[in-house]
Motif scaffolding. Structure first.
Motif, short mmCIF file in Angstrom:
data_model
loop_
_atom_site.label_atom_id
_atom_site.label_comp_id
_atom_site.label_asym_id
_atom_site.label_seq_id
_atom_site.Cartn_x
_atom_site.Cartn_y
_atom_site.Cartn_z
N UNK A 135 0.85 -1.18 0.00
CA UNK A 135 0.00 0.00 0.00
C UNK A 135 0.88 1.23 0.00
N UNK A 136 0.40 2.31 -0.57
CA UNK A 136 1.15 3.56 -0.56
C UNK A 136 1.01 4.26 0.78
N UNK A 137 1.99 5.07 1.11
CA UNK A 137 1.94 5.84 2.34
C UNK A 137 0.66 6.67 2.37
N UNK A 138 0.02 6.69 3.53
CA UNK A 138 -1.25 7.38 3.68
C UNK A 138 -2.45 6.49 3.46
N UNK A 139 -2.21 5.31 2.93
CA UNK A 139 -3.30 4.38 2.65
C UNK A 139 -3.71 3.56 3.85
N UNK A 140 -4.60 2.60 3.60
CA UNK A 140 -5.17 1.79 4.67
C UNK A 140 -5.14 0.31 4.31
N UNK A 141 -5.10 -0.51 5.33
CA UNK A 141 -5.22 -1.96 5.18
C UNK A 141 -5.95 -2.49 6.40
N UNK B 274 -7.27 -5.77 12.62
CA UNK B 274 -6.45 -4.58 12.84
C UNK B 274 -6.66 -3.67 11.65
N UNK B 275 -7.42 -2.61 11.86
CA UNK B 275 -7.62 -1.60 10.83
C UNK B 275 -6.48 -0.62 10.92
N UNK B 276 -5.75 -0.46 9.84
CA UNK B 276 -4.58 0.41 9.83
C UNK B 276 -4.81 1.54 8.84
N UNK B 277 -4.82 2.76 9.35
CA UNK B 277 -5.03 3.95 8.53
C UNK B 277 -3.78 4.83 8.58
N UNK B 278 -3.71 5.74 7.63
CA UNK B 278 -2.58 6.68 7.58
C UNK B 278 -1.25 5.95 7.70
N UNK B 279 -1.11 4.91 6.90
CA UNK B 279 0.08 4.08 6.99
C UNK B 279 1.33 4.85 6.58
N UNK B 280 2.41 4.51 7.26
CA UNK B 280 3.70 5.14 7.00
C UNK B 280 4.71 4.07 6.58
N UNK B 281 5.75 4.45 5.87
CA UNK B 281 6.76 3.45 5.49
C UNK B 281 7.33 2.68 6.69
N UNK C 56 0.38 -19.71 24.82
CA UNK C 56 0.17 -18.67 23.83
C UNK C 56 0.35 -19.29 22.45
N UNK C 57 -0.29 -18.68 21.48
CA UNK C 57 -0.16 -19.15 20.10
C UNK C 57 0.15 -17.98 19.20
N UNK C 58 0.99 -18.23 18.21
CA UNK C 58 1.35 -17.23 17.22
C UNK C 58 0.92 -17.71 15.84
N UNK C 59 0.56 -16.78 15.00
CA UNK C 59 0.29 -17.11 13.62
C UNK C 59 1.59 -17.09 12.82
N UNK C 60 1.44 -17.33 11.52
CA UNK C 60 2.61 -17.40 10.64
C UNK C 60 3.03 -16.02 10.14
N UNK C 61 2.17 -15.03 10.34
CA UNK C 61 2.49 -13.67 9.94
C UNK C 61 1.97 -13.32 8.56
N UNK C 62 1.75 -12.03 8.35
CA UNK C 62 1.33 -11.52 7.05
C UNK C 62 2.15 -10.26 6.76
N UNK C 63 2.65 -10.15 5.55
CA UNK C 63 3.55 -9.06 5.18
C UNK C 63 2.77 -7.79 4.85
N UNK C 64 3.20 -6.69 5.44
CA UNK C 64 2.66 -5.38 5.11
C UNK C 64 3.83 -4.52 4.62
N UNK C 65 3.67 -3.98 3.43
CA UNK C 65 4.71 -3.11 2.86
C UNK C 65 4.08 -1.78 2.50
N UNK C 66 4.63 -0.71 3.06
CA UNK C 66 4.13 0.63 2.80
C UNK C 66 5.19 1.37 1.98
N UNK C 67 4.80 1.77 0.78
CA UNK C 67 5.74 2.45 -0.11
C UNK C 67 5.61 3.96 0.01
N UNK C 68 6.67 4.66 -0.33
CA UNK C 68 6.66 6.13 -0.28
C UNK C 68 6.04 6.71 -1.53
#
Length: 121
Positions: free
Chosen positions: A12-18, A86-93, A109-121
Motif C-alpha cells: 500500500x502507498x503511504x497514507x493508505x489503509x489496510x 487490525x484496521x490500519x489507517x494513515x500508513x507510514x513506510x 500462547x499461540x502465534x500465527x505465521x504472519x502476514x507481510x505489510x509493505x508501505x511504499x513512499x
C-alpha cells in the motif's frame, strides 16, 4: 489449544489503509487476550502494536498513535466469526513489516505465521 491465522497484508502507498484479520480456532473460549505484533525488516524482535482482552479492553503502542493520541490503528473483533481485526489507517513506510497475531490462554500462547505489510513512499 488455540490456532490463529493472519491474512490481509499487502502493498500500500503511504497514507493508505489496510485491514488485517486473525482467525482463531480450537479452544477459543479459553482465550484471555489477543494482540498484534510486527517485525520490521532487519530486526529480530517483534514489536507490540495493539492488544485486546477478552473483556474488550484495548491498548496501543505509541508508534501507532496519531495526533492528539488518536490511534491510527484500531483493533476490533467479531465474536461470531472468531476473528480479530487490525484496521490500519494513515500508513507510514515505518509501518512496514511482518504482522503477527498472538493469542493468550491459560499457561500458553499461540502465534500465527504472519502476514507481510509493505508501505511504499
Amino acid at each position: 489449544q488455540v490456532q490463529v491465522v493472519e491474512s490481509g497484508g499487502g502493498l500500500v502507498q503511504a497514507g493508505g489503509s489496510l485491514r488485517l484479520s486473525c482467525a482463531a480456532s480450537g479452544n477459543i473460549f479459553s482465550i484471555v487476550a489477543m494482540g498484534w505484533y510486527r517485525q520490521a525488516p532487519g530486526k529480530q524482535q517483534r514489536e507490540l502494536v495493539a492488544t485486546m482482552t477478552s473483556g474488550g479492553n484495548t491498548n496501543y503502542a505509541d508508534s501507532v498513535k496519531g495526533r492528539f493520541t488518536i490511534s491510527r490503528f484500531t483493533i476490533s473483533r467479531d465474536n461470531a466469526k472468531n476473528t480479530m481485526y487490525l484496521q490500519m489507517n494513515s500508513l507510514k513506510p515505518e509501518d512496514t513489516g511482518v504482522y503477527y497475531c498472538r493469542a493468550w490462554y491459560p499457561g500458553f500462547e499461540s502465534w500465527g505465521q504472519g502476514t507481510q505489510v509493505t508501505v511504499s513512499t
